[in-house]
Design a protein around this motif. Structure first.
Motif, PDB file in Angstrom:
ATOM      1  N   UNK B  62       0.674  -1.089   0.001  1.00  0.00           N
ATOM      2  CA  UNK B  62      -0.034  -0.025   0.142  1.00  0.00           C
ATOM      3  C   UNK B  62       0.746   1.203  -0.033  1.00  0.00           C
ATOM      4  N   UNK B  63       2.015   1.152   0.776  1.00  0.00           N
ATOM      5  CA  UNK B  63       2.904   2.404   0.662  1.00  0.00           C
ATOM      6  C   UNK B  63       3.447   2.610  -0.314  1.00  0.00           C
ATOM      7  N   UNK B  64       3.995   1.447  -0.998  1.00  0.00           N
ATOM      8  CA  UNK B  64       4.599   1.603  -2.377  1.00  0.00           C
ATOM      9  C   UNK B  64       3.722   1.992  -3.380  1.00  0.00           C
ATOM     10  N   UNK B  65       2.445   1.571  -3.455  1.00  0.00           N
ATOM     11  CA  UNK B  65       1.642   2.089  -4.425  1.00  0.00           C
ATOM     12  C   UNK B  65       1.184   3.598  -4.307  1.00  0.00           C
ATOM     13  N   UNK B  66       1.168   4.143  -2.840  1.00  0.00           N
ATOM     14  CA  UNK B  66       0.839   5.415  -2.377  1.00  0.00           C
ATOM     15  C   UNK B  66       1.752   6.307  -3.158  1.00  0.00           C
ATOM     16  N   UNK B  67       3.067   5.986  -3.074  1.00  0.00           N
ATOM     17  CA  UNK B  67       4.490   6.533  -3.338  1.00  0.00           C
ATOM     18  C   UNK B  67       4.043   6.749  -4.863  1.00  0.00           C
ATOM     19  N   UNK B  68       3.882   5.743  -5.619  1.00  0.00           N
ATOM     20  CA  UNK B  68       3.947   5.495  -7.083  1.00  0.00           C
ATOM     21  C   UNK B  68       2.960   6.453  -7.655  1.00  0.00           C
ATOM     22  N   UNK B  69       1.816   6.376  -6.929  1.00  0.00           N
ATOM     23  CA  UNK B  69       0.646   7.575  -7.394  1.00  0.00           C
ATOM     24  C   UNK B  69       1.212   8.769  -7.388  1.00  0.00           C
ATOM     25  N   UNK B  70       1.846   9.181  -6.575  1.00  0.00           N
ATOM     26  CA  UNK B  70       2.348  10.772  -6.655  1.00  0.00           C
ATOM     27  C   UNK B  70       3.522  10.767  -7.560  1.00  0.00           C
ATOM     28  N   UNK B  71       4.353   9.937  -7.699  1.00  0.00           N
ATOM     29  CA  UNK B  71       5.539   9.941  -8.374  1.00  0.00           C
ATOM     30  C   UNK B  71       5.170   9.861 -10.046  1.00  0.00           C
ATOM     31  N   UNK B  72       4.167   9.063 -10.413  1.00  0.00           N
ATOM     32  CA  UNK B  72       3.869   8.912 -11.728  1.00  0.00           C
ATOM     33  C   UNK B  72       2.868  10.098 -12.153  1.00  0.00           C
ATOM     34  N   UNK B  73       2.201  10.693 -11.200  1.00  0.00           N
ATOM     35  CA  UNK B  73       1.536  11.758 -11.656  1.00  0.00           C
ATOM     36  C   UNK B  73       2.392  12.870 -11.834  1.00  0.00           C
ATOM     37  N   UNK B  74       3.382  13.314 -11.195  1.00  0.00           N
ATOM     38  CA  UNK B  74       4.498  14.019 -11.451  1.00  0.00           C
ATOM     39  C   UNK B  74       5.049  13.990 -12.822  1.00  0.00           C
ATOM     40  N   UNK B  75       5.239  12.673 -12.929  1.00  0.00           N
ATOM     41  CA  UNK B  75       6.229  12.569 -14.103  1.00  0.00           C
ATOM     42  C   UNK B  75       5.439  12.627 -15.398  1.00  0.00           C
ATOM     43  N   UNK B  76       4.074  12.387 -15.124  1.00  0.00           N
ATOM     44  CA  UNK B  76       3.111  12.501 -16.235  1.00  0.00           C
ATOM     45  C   UNK B  76       2.897  13.829 -16.699  1.00  0.00           C
ATOM     46  N   UNK B  77       2.902  14.776 -15.607  1.00  0.00           N
ATOM     47  CA  UNK B  77       2.563  16.193 -15.803  1.00  0.00           C
ATOM     48  C   UNK B  77       3.879  16.862 -16.446  1.00  0.00           C
ATOM     49  N   UNK B  78       4.986  16.046 -15.918  1.00  0.00           N
ATOM     50  CA  UNK B  78       6.159  16.911 -16.700  1.00  0.00           C
ATOM     51  C   UNK B  78       6.352  16.377 -18.067  1.00  0.00           C
ATOM     52  N   UNK B  79       5.716  15.485 -18.442  1.00  0.00           N
ATOM     53  CA  UNK B  79       5.597  14.968 -19.978  1.00  0.00           C
ATOM     54  C   UNK B  79       6.963  13.908 -20.010  1.00  0.00           C
ATOM     55  N   UNK B  80       7.261  13.338 -19.151  1.00  0.00           N
ATOM     56  CA  UNK B  80       8.538  12.728 -19.343  1.00  0.00           C
ATOM     57  C   UNK B  80       8.192  11.112 -19.364  1.00  0.00           C
TER      58      UNK B  80
END
Lengths: 150, 150, 150
Positions: B62-80
Protein backbone atom coordinates in the motif's frame (compact mmCIF):
# COMPACT_ATOMS: atom_id res chain seq x y z
CA UNK A 1 0.49 -0.88 -31.70
CA UNK A 2 0.15 -4.63 -31.47
CA UNK A 3 -3.52 -5.40 -31.05
CA UNK A 4 -4.39 -6.12 -27.44
CA UNK A 5 -5.95 -9.54 -26.94
CA UNK A 6 -8.96 -10.11 -24.71
CA UNK A 7 -7.54 -13.23 -23.09
CA UNK A 8 -4.59 -13.32 -20.72
CA UNK A 9 -1.23 -13.61 -22.50
CA UNK A 10 0.71 -16.86 -22.25
CA UNK A 11 4.42 -16.27 -21.71
CA UNK A 12 6.74 -18.19 -23.99
CA UNK A 13 8.80 -21.11 -22.64
CA UNK A 14 12.34 -20.82 -21.36
CA UNK A 15 13.60 -22.28 -24.61
CA UNK A 16 11.73 -19.81 -26.79
CA UNK A 17 12.62 -16.83 -24.59
CA UNK A 18 16.27 -17.75 -24.95
CA UNK A 19 15.97 -18.19 -28.67
CA UNK A 20 14.38 -14.78 -28.98
CA UNK A 21 17.11 -13.09 -26.94
CA UNK A 22 19.68 -14.66 -29.22
CA UNK A 23 17.73 -13.77 -32.36
CA UNK A 24 17.48 -10.15 -31.30
CA UNK A 25 21.16 -9.92 -30.33
CA UNK A 26 22.12 -10.93 -33.86
CA UNK A 27 19.44 -8.79 -35.46
CA UNK A 28 20.56 -5.65 -33.63
CA UNK A 29 24.18 -6.41 -34.49
CA UNK A 30 23.28 -6.82 -38.15
CA UNK A 31 21.86 -3.29 -38.39
CA UNK A 32 24.89 -1.83 -36.61
CA UNK A 33 27.19 -3.83 -38.90
CA UNK A 34 25.34 -2.14 -41.79
CA UNK A 35 24.56 -5.62 -43.12
CA UNK A 36 21.53 -4.98 -45.31
CA UNK A 37 20.85 -8.62 -46.36
CA UNK A 38 21.01 -9.87 -42.76
CA UNK A 39 18.83 -7.06 -41.46
CA UNK A 40 16.21 -7.25 -44.19
CA UNK A 41 16.34 -11.07 -44.03
CA UNK A 42 15.33 -10.97 -40.37
CA UNK A 43 11.87 -9.86 -41.51
CA UNK A 44 9.41 -12.08 -43.36
CA UNK A 45 9.18 -11.56 -47.12
CA UNK A 46 6.09 -9.36 -46.53
CA UNK A 47 7.33 -8.01 -43.20
CA UNK A 48 6.38 -4.52 -42.03
CA UNK A 49 8.52 -1.94 -40.24
CA UNK A 50 6.44 0.89 -38.81
CA UNK A 51 7.57 3.76 -36.60
CA UNK A 52 6.29 7.10 -35.46
CA UNK A 53 9.46 8.53 -37.02
CA UNK A 54 8.26 7.67 -40.56
CA UNK A 55 5.11 8.95 -42.25
CA UNK A 56 4.40 5.49 -43.75
CA UNK A 57 5.40 1.94 -42.77
CA UNK A 58 7.99 0.11 -44.84
CA UNK A 59 6.17 -2.89 -46.32
CA UNK A 60 8.03 -5.94 -47.58
CA UNK A 61 11.62 -7.04 -47.28
CA UNK A 62 12.59 -5.22 -50.48
CA UNK A 63 11.31 -1.88 -49.16
CA UNK A 64 13.06 -2.46 -45.84
CA UNK A 65 16.32 -3.26 -47.67
CA UNK A 66 16.04 -0.20 -49.92
CA UNK A 67 15.51 2.07 -46.92
CA UNK A 68 18.53 0.59 -45.16
CA UNK A 69 20.78 0.96 -48.20
CA UNK A 70 20.21 4.71 -48.04
CA UNK A 71 20.27 5.02 -44.24
CA UNK A 72 23.41 2.91 -43.81
CA UNK A 73 25.23 4.83 -46.56
CA UNK A 74 24.41 8.14 -44.86
CA UNK A 75 25.54 6.78 -41.52
CA UNK A 76 28.81 5.44 -42.92
CA UNK A 77 29.45 8.76 -44.69
CA UNK A 78 28.91 10.63 -41.42
CA UNK A 79 31.41 8.32 -39.67
CA UNK A 80 28.90 7.30 -37.04
CA UNK A 81 28.96 3.95 -35.22
CA UNK A 82 25.54 2.97 -33.92
CA UNK A 83 24.63 0.40 -31.28
CA UNK A 84 21.03 -0.74 -31.03
CA UNK A 85 20.61 -1.98 -27.47
CA UNK A 86 17.47 -4.01 -26.81
CA UNK A 87 16.51 -4.65 -23.20
CA UNK A 88 13.55 -5.64 -21.03
CA UNK A 89 12.22 -8.21 -23.48
CA UNK A 90 8.75 -9.55 -22.69
CA UNK A 91 7.37 -12.29 -24.94
CA UNK A 92 3.96 -13.94 -25.14
CA UNK A 93 2.26 -16.38 -27.43
CA UNK A 94 -0.34 -14.84 -29.67
CA UNK A 95 -3.81 -16.24 -29.27
CA UNK A 96 -6.60 -17.17 -31.67
CA UNK A 97 -5.83 -17.62 -35.37
CA UNK A 98 -2.30 -16.23 -34.84
CA UNK A 99 -1.48 -18.92 -32.28
CA UNK A 100 1.79 -19.81 -33.97
CA UNK A 101 3.07 -16.29 -33.53
CA UNK A 102 4.80 -14.52 -30.68
CA UNK A 103 4.30 -10.94 -29.53
CA UNK A 104 7.22 -9.16 -27.93
CA UNK A 105 7.53 -5.81 -26.22
CA UNK A 106 10.94 -4.41 -25.41
CA UNK A 107 13.04 -1.26 -25.14
CA UNK A 108 15.56 -0.32 -27.81
CA UNK A 109 18.03 2.46 -27.10
CA UNK A 110 20.25 3.66 -29.93
CA UNK A 111 23.78 4.81 -29.07
CA UNK A 112 25.83 6.86 -31.51
CA UNK A 113 29.57 7.39 -31.41
CA UNK A 114 31.61 9.68 -33.61
CA UNK A 115 35.36 9.28 -33.81
CA UNK A 116 37.05 11.02 -30.92
CA UNK A 117 33.78 11.89 -29.21
CA UNK A 118 31.81 10.49 -26.30
CA UNK A 119 28.78 8.32 -27.18
CA UNK A 120 25.37 9.95 -27.14
CA UNK A 121 21.95 8.36 -26.89
CA UNK A 122 20.32 9.05 -30.23
CA UNK A 123 16.90 7.83 -29.13
CA UNK A 124 15.00 5.67 -26.68
CA UNK A 125 12.17 3.57 -28.08
CA UNK A 126 9.48 1.04 -27.30
CA UNK A 127 9.58 -1.87 -29.76
CA UNK A 128 6.57 -4.14 -30.34
CA UNK A 129 7.03 -7.10 -32.66
CA UNK A 130 4.93 -9.89 -34.07
CA UNK A 131 7.21 -12.83 -34.88
CA UNK A 132 6.83 -16.15 -36.58
CA UNK A 133 9.13 -19.06 -37.34
CA UNK A 134 10.10 -19.67 -40.97
CA UNK A 135 11.96 -22.96 -41.46
CA UNK A 136 12.89 -22.91 -37.80
CA UNK A 137 14.23 -19.36 -37.74
CA UNK A 138 12.51 -16.39 -36.14
CA UNK A 139 11.37 -13.66 -38.49
CA UNK A 140 9.64 -10.35 -37.77
CA UNK A 141 6.19 -10.16 -39.34
CA UNK A 142 5.51 -6.66 -38.08
CA UNK A 143 7.55 -4.23 -36.01
CA UNK A 144 6.10 -1.11 -34.44
CA UNK A 145 8.73 1.23 -33.01
CA UNK A 146 7.63 4.16 -30.88
CA UNK A 147 10.27 6.81 -30.31
CA UNK A 148 9.90 8.38 -26.87
CA UNK A 149 10.84 11.85 -28.08
CA UNK A 150 8.26 12.21 -30.86
CA UNK B 1 22.36 -4.08 1.54
CA UNK B 2 21.35 -7.70 1.25
CA UNK B 3 23.03 -9.55 4.14
CA UNK B 4 26.10 -11.44 3.00
CA UNK B 5 25.92 -15.15 3.72
CA UNK B 6 28.83 -17.09 5.14
CA UNK B 7 28.45 -20.00 2.73
CA UNK B 8 29.12 -19.87 -0.99
CA UNK B 9 26.13 -18.76 -3.04
CA UNK B 10 24.34 -21.30 -5.25
CA UNK B 11 23.41 -19.85 -8.63
CA UNK B 12 19.83 -20.41 -9.72
CA UNK B 13 19.03 -22.88 -12.50
CA UNK B 14 18.68 -21.97 -16.15
CA UNK B 15 14.92 -22.16 -15.79
CA UNK B 16 14.79 -19.82 -12.80
CA UNK B 17 17.29 -17.37 -14.30
CA UNK B 18 15.12 -17.14 -17.37
CA UNK B 19 11.98 -16.67 -15.33
CA UNK B 20 13.63 -13.87 -13.39
CA UNK B 21 14.74 -12.08 -16.54
CA UNK B 22 11.20 -12.22 -17.82
CA UNK B 23 9.74 -11.14 -14.48
CA UNK B 24 12.03 -8.12 -14.34
CA UNK B 25 11.33 -7.14 -17.95
CA UNK B 26 7.64 -6.90 -17.15
CA UNK B 27 8.22 -5.26 -13.79
CA UNK B 28 10.39 -2.52 -15.30
CA UNK B 29 7.85 -1.99 -18.08
CA UNK B 30 5.04 -1.69 -15.52
CA UNK B 31 6.70 1.25 -13.77
CA UNK B 32 7.41 2.98 -17.08
CA UNK B 33 3.80 2.36 -18.15
CA UNK B 34 2.82 4.16 -14.91
CA UNK B 35 0.81 1.05 -14.01
CA UNK B 36 0.53 1.36 -10.23
CA UNK B 37 -1.34 -1.93 -9.57
CA UNK B 38 1.11 -3.97 -11.65
CA UNK B 39 4.14 -2.30 -10.09
CA UNK B 40 2.93 -2.51 -6.50
CA UNK B 41 1.65 -6.02 -7.14
CA UNK B 42 5.13 -7.17 -8.09
CA UNK B 43 6.07 -6.81 -4.41
CA UNK B 44 4.80 -9.07 -1.65
CA UNK B 45 1.98 -7.69 0.50
CA UNK B 46 4.57 -6.66 3.11
CA UNK B 47 7.30 -5.91 0.56
CA UNK B 48 9.91 -3.24 1.22
CA UNK B 49 11.41 -0.73 -1.21
CA UNK B 50 14.50 0.95 0.20
CA UNK B 51 16.86 3.36 -1.52
CA UNK B 52 19.56 5.81 -0.55
CA UNK B 53 17.41 8.41 -2.35
CA UNK B 54 14.68 8.18 0.34
CA UNK B 55 15.10 8.92 4.05
CA UNK B 56 12.94 5.90 4.97
CA UNK B 57 12.05 2.65 3.20
CA UNK B 58 8.56 2.20 1.78
CA UNK B 59 7.06 -0.70 3.72
CA UNK B 60 4.11 -2.68 2.40
CA UNK B 61 2.41 -2.79 -0.98
CA UNK B 62 0.00 0.00 0.00
CA UNK B 63 2.83 2.39 0.83
CA UNK B 64 4.63 1.49 -2.39
CA UNK B 65 1.44 2.12 -4.38
CA UNK B 66 0.77 5.46 -2.64
CA UNK B 67 4.30 6.64 -3.42
CA UNK B 68 3.92 5.66 -7.07
CA UNK B 69 0.59 7.41 -7.43
CA UNK B 70 2.31 10.68 -6.57
CA UNK B 71 5.52 10.01 -8.47
CA UNK B 72 3.77 8.84 -11.63
CA UNK B 73 1.41 11.82 -11.60
CA UNK B 74 4.35 14.21 -11.34
CA UNK B 75 6.16 12.39 -14.14
CA UNK B 76 3.11 12.45 -16.43
CA UNK B 77 2.55 16.13 -15.71
CA UNK B 78 6.17 16.88 -16.64
CA UNK B 79 5.72 14.99 -19.93
CA UNK B 80 8.62 12.66 -19.21
CA UNK B 81 8.90 9.12 -20.57
CA UNK B 82 11.09 6.93 -18.39
CA UNK B 83 12.74 3.62 -19.24
CA UNK B 84 14.09 1.51 -16.41
CA UNK B 85 16.78 -0.67 -17.96
CA UNK B 86 17.94 -3.60 -15.84
CA UNK B 87 21.11 -5.38 -16.88
CA UNK B 88 23.85 -7.67 -15.53
CA UNK B 89 21.46 -9.78 -13.49
CA UNK B 90 23.12 -12.19 -11.05
CA UNK B 91 20.86 -14.53 -9.08
CA UNK B 92 21.59 -16.96 -6.25
CA UNK B 93 19.55 -19.10 -3.94
CA UNK B 94 19.37 -17.82 -0.41
CA UNK B 95 20.69 -20.19 2.23
CA UNK B 96 19.55 -21.23 5.69
CA UNK B 97 16.01 -20.46 6.81
CA UNK B 98 15.45 -18.33 3.70
CA UNK B 99 16.26 -21.26 1.40
CA UNK B 100 13.13 -20.74 -0.68
CA UNK B 101 14.19 -17.23 -1.59
CA UNK B 102 16.43 -15.85 -4.28
CA UNK B 103 18.87 -12.97 -3.99
CA UNK B 104 19.58 -10.91 -7.08
CA UNK B 105 22.07 -8.17 -7.79
CA UNK B 106 21.77 -6.12 -10.96
CA UNK B 107 22.22 -2.71 -12.51
CA UNK B 108 19.26 -0.46 -13.25
CA UNK B 109 19.78 2.62 -15.39
CA UNK B 110 16.90 5.08 -15.76
CA UNK B 111 16.52 6.89 -19.08
CA UNK B 112 14.35 9.99 -19.37
CA UNK B 113 13.03 11.49 -22.57
CA UNK B 114 11.16 14.75 -22.94
CA UNK B 115 9.23 15.48 -26.13
CA UNK B 116 11.52 16.84 -28.81
CA UNK B 117 14.65 16.27 -26.75
CA UNK B 118 17.40 13.66 -26.67
CA UNK B 119 17.21 11.06 -23.89
CA UNK B 120 19.29 11.61 -20.79
CA UNK B 121 20.38 9.11 -18.16
CA UNK B 122 18.57 10.17 -15.02
CA UNK B 123 20.50 7.81 -12.78
CA UNK B 124 22.58 4.65 -12.61
CA UNK B 125 21.88 2.28 -9.73
CA UNK B 126 22.79 -1.00 -8.11
CA UNK B 127 19.66 -3.04 -7.31
CA UNK B 128 19.66 -5.82 -4.71
CA UNK B 129 16.49 -7.86 -4.32
CA UNK B 130 15.22 -10.67 -2.15
CA UNK B 131 12.52 -12.54 -4.06
CA UNK B 132 10.08 -15.29 -3.29
CA UNK B 133 7.42 -17.15 -5.24
CA UNK B 134 3.79 -16.52 -4.34
CA UNK B 135 1.40 -18.92 -6.09
CA UNK B 136 4.06 -19.55 -8.70
CA UNK B 137 4.79 -15.90 -9.46
CA UNK B 138 7.92 -14.05 -8.42
CA UNK B 139 7.44 -11.24 -5.93
CA UNK B 140 9.97 -8.83 -4.41
CA UNK B 141 10.21 -9.21 -0.64
CA UNK B 142 12.80 -6.48 -0.26
CA UNK B 143 14.52 -4.19 -2.75
CA UNK B 144 17.53 -2.10 -1.91
CA UNK B 145 18.43 0.43 -4.61
CA UNK B 146 21.72 2.28 -4.37
CA UNK B 147 22.02 5.34 -6.61
CA UNK B 148 25.59 5.80 -7.81
CA UNK B 149 25.42 9.60 -7.59
CA UNK B 150 24.36 9.92 -3.95
CA UNK C 1 39.30 -9.50 -34.12
CA UNK C 2 38.21 -13.07 -33.56
CA UNK C 3 39.18 -14.98 -36.67
CA UNK C 4 36.21 -15.56 -38.94
CA UNK C 5 35.55 -19.24 -39.61
CA UNK C 6 34.78 -20.57 -43.05
CA UNK C 7 31.96 -22.82 -41.88
CA UNK C 8 28.62 -21.62 -40.60
CA UNK C 9 28.63 -20.91 -36.86
CA UNK C 10 26.68 -23.22 -34.53
CA UNK C 11 24.79 -21.29 -31.88
CA UNK C 12 25.22 -22.51 -28.31
CA UNK C 13 22.39 -24.31 -26.53
CA UNK C 14 19.84 -22.63 -24.29
CA UNK C 15 21.69 -23.93 -21.27
CA UNK C 16 25.05 -22.57 -22.38
CA UNK C 17 23.62 -19.22 -23.50
CA UNK C 18 22.08 -18.81 -20.07
CA UNK C 19 25.28 -19.77 -18.34
CA UNK C 20 27.20 -17.22 -20.38
CA UNK C 21 24.73 -14.44 -19.56
CA UNK C 22 25.15 -15.24 -15.90
CA UNK C 23 28.94 -15.49 -16.18
CA UNK C 24 29.15 -12.10 -17.84
CA UNK C 25 26.80 -10.46 -15.32
CA UNK C 26 29.14 -11.47 -12.51
CA UNK C 27 32.26 -10.64 -14.50
CA UNK C 28 31.06 -7.11 -15.29
CA UNK C 29 30.04 -6.61 -11.66
CA UNK C 30 33.47 -7.77 -10.48
CA UNK C 31 35.25 -5.04 -12.43
CA UNK C 32 32.83 -2.39 -11.19
CA UNK C 33 33.27 -3.69 -7.62
CA UNK C 34 37.03 -3.13 -8.16
CA UNK C 35 37.52 -6.79 -7.26
CA UNK C 36 40.89 -7.56 -8.86
CA UNK C 37 41.07 -11.29 -7.97
CA UNK C 38 37.56 -11.96 -9.29
CA UNK C 39 38.15 -9.99 -12.47
CA UNK C 40 41.59 -11.44 -13.24
CA UNK C 41 40.32 -14.88 -12.23
CA UNK C 42 37.62 -14.73 -14.90
CA UNK C 43 40.40 -15.09 -17.51
CA UNK C 44 42.44 -18.24 -18.05
CA UNK C 45 45.91 -18.27 -16.52
CA UNK C 46 47.34 -17.30 -19.94
CA UNK C 47 44.32 -15.18 -20.91
CA UNK C 48 44.71 -12.16 -23.17
CA UNK C 49 42.94 -8.80 -22.95
CA UNK C 50 43.40 -6.74 -26.11
CA UNK C 51 41.82 -3.42 -26.99
CA UNK C 52 42.33 -0.65 -29.48
CA UNK C 53 42.69 1.62 -26.42
CA UNK C 54 46.03 -0.03 -25.43
CA UNK C 55 49.19 -0.17 -27.55
CA UNK C 56 49.79 -3.82 -26.52
CA UNK C 57 47.54 -6.62 -25.27
CA UNK C 58 47.71 -7.63 -21.62
CA UNK C 59 48.91 -11.24 -21.63
CA UNK C 60 48.37 -13.54 -18.69
CA UNK C 61 46.26 -13.25 -15.57
CA UNK C 62 49.10 -11.58 -13.64
CA UNK C 63 49.45 -8.79 -16.21
CA UNK C 64 45.68 -8.31 -16.25
CA UNK C 65 45.63 -8.11 -12.45
CA UNK C 66 48.53 -5.64 -12.33
CA UNK C 67 46.81 -3.37 -14.84
CA UNK C 68 43.59 -3.45 -12.82
CA UNK C 69 45.34 -2.66 -9.56
CA UNK C 70 46.50 0.62 -11.08
CA UNK C 71 43.29 1.39 -12.98
CA UNK C 72 41.00 0.61 -10.05
CA UNK C 73 43.11 2.72 -7.67
CA UNK C 74 42.92 5.69 -10.04
CA UNK C 75 39.17 5.22 -10.42
CA UNK C 76 38.60 5.01 -6.66
CA UNK C 77 40.76 8.09 -6.10
CA UNK C 78 38.71 10.03 -8.65
CA UNK C 79 35.49 8.99 -6.86
CA UNK C 80 34.01 7.45 -9.98
CA UNK C 81 31.50 4.60 -9.99
CA UNK C 82 31.57 2.61 -13.22
CA UNK C 83 28.98 0.23 -14.61
CA UNK C 84 29.99 -2.08 -17.43
CA UNK C 85 26.77 -2.96 -19.24
CA UNK C 86 26.98 -5.88 -21.65
CA UNK C 87 24.12 -6.40 -24.07
CA UNK C 88 23.24 -8.10 -27.36
CA UNK C 89 25.21 -11.25 -26.58
CA UNK C 90 25.65 -13.64 -29.51
CA UNK C 91 27.42 -16.94 -28.83
CA UNK C 92 28.59 -19.71 -31.14
CA UNK C 93 30.62 -22.86 -30.80
CA UNK C 94 34.09 -22.62 -32.25
CA UNK C 95 34.84 -25.11 -34.97
CA UNK C 96 37.83 -27.25 -35.84
CA UNK C 97 40.57 -27.84 -33.25
CA UNK C 98 38.99 -25.23 -30.94
CA UNK C 99 35.69 -27.15 -30.85
CA UNK C 100 35.50 -27.00 -27.07
CA UNK C 101 35.55 -23.22 -27.12
CA UNK C 102 32.84 -20.62 -27.56
CA UNK C 103 33.06 -17.35 -29.46
CA UNK C 104 30.92 -14.46 -28.28
CA UNK C 105 30.26 -11.05 -29.73
CA UNK C 106 28.48 -8.42 -27.66
CA UNK C 107 28.23 -4.74 -26.86
CA UNK C 108 29.69 -3.27 -23.69
CA UNK C 109 28.80 0.27 -22.70
CA UNK C 110 30.61 1.84 -19.75
CA UNK C 111 28.67 4.27 -17.55
CA UNK C 112 30.46 6.61 -15.17
CA UNK C 113 28.92 8.45 -12.26
CA UNK C 114 30.58 11.04 -10.07
CA UNK C 115 29.04 11.99 -6.73
CA UNK C 116 26.31 14.57 -7.21
CA UNK C 117 26.47 14.39 -11.00
CA UNK C 118 24.43 12.73 -13.71
CA UNK C 119 25.88 9.54 -15.25
CA UNK C 120 27.77 9.83 -18.51
CA UNK C 121 28.57 7.16 -21.06
CA UNK C 122 32.33 6.82 -20.93
CA UNK C 123 32.50 4.60 -23.99
CA UNK C 124 30.64 2.21 -26.24
CA UNK C 125 32.46 -0.91 -27.36
CA UNK C 126 32.25 -4.12 -29.33
CA UNK C 127 33.52 -7.07 -27.29
CA UNK C 128 34.66 -10.32 -28.90
CA UNK C 129 35.64 -13.19 -26.63
CA UNK C 130 36.97 -16.69 -26.94
CA UNK C 131 35.88 -18.69 -23.91
CA UNK C 132 36.58 -22.12 -22.52
CA UNK C 133 35.45 -24.08 -19.49
CA UNK C 134 37.98 -24.72 -16.73
CA UNK C 135 36.68 -27.16 -14.09
CA UNK C 136 33.15 -26.35 -15.16
CA UNK C 137 33.52 -22.57 -14.98
CA UNK C 138 33.71 -20.25 -17.96
CA UNK C 139 36.98 -18.41 -18.45
CA UNK C 140 38.01 -15.87 -21.09
CA UNK C 141 40.89 -17.13 -23.22
CA UNK C 142 41.07 -13.99 -25.30
CA UNK C 143 39.10 -10.75 -25.27
CA UNK C 144 39.24 -8.19 -28.02
CA UNK C 145 37.53 -4.91 -27.16
CA UNK C 146 36.97 -2.34 -29.88
CA UNK C 147 36.09 1.14 -28.65
CA UNK C 148 33.73 2.86 -31.06
CA UNK C 149 35.35 6.27 -30.58
CA UNK C 150 38.95 5.34 -31.42
Amino acid sequence: MVQATAVAPVPVSTEVYQDLQHFYARQMQSTDDLDVPAWAGSFTEDGVFATNAFPEPLTGRAAIAAHCERAFAAQAEAGIVRRHVMTMLAADHATGPDGDRVHTRSYVMVLETRRGEKPVIYCSTLCEDVLTRVDGDWRVVRRQVHRDDL
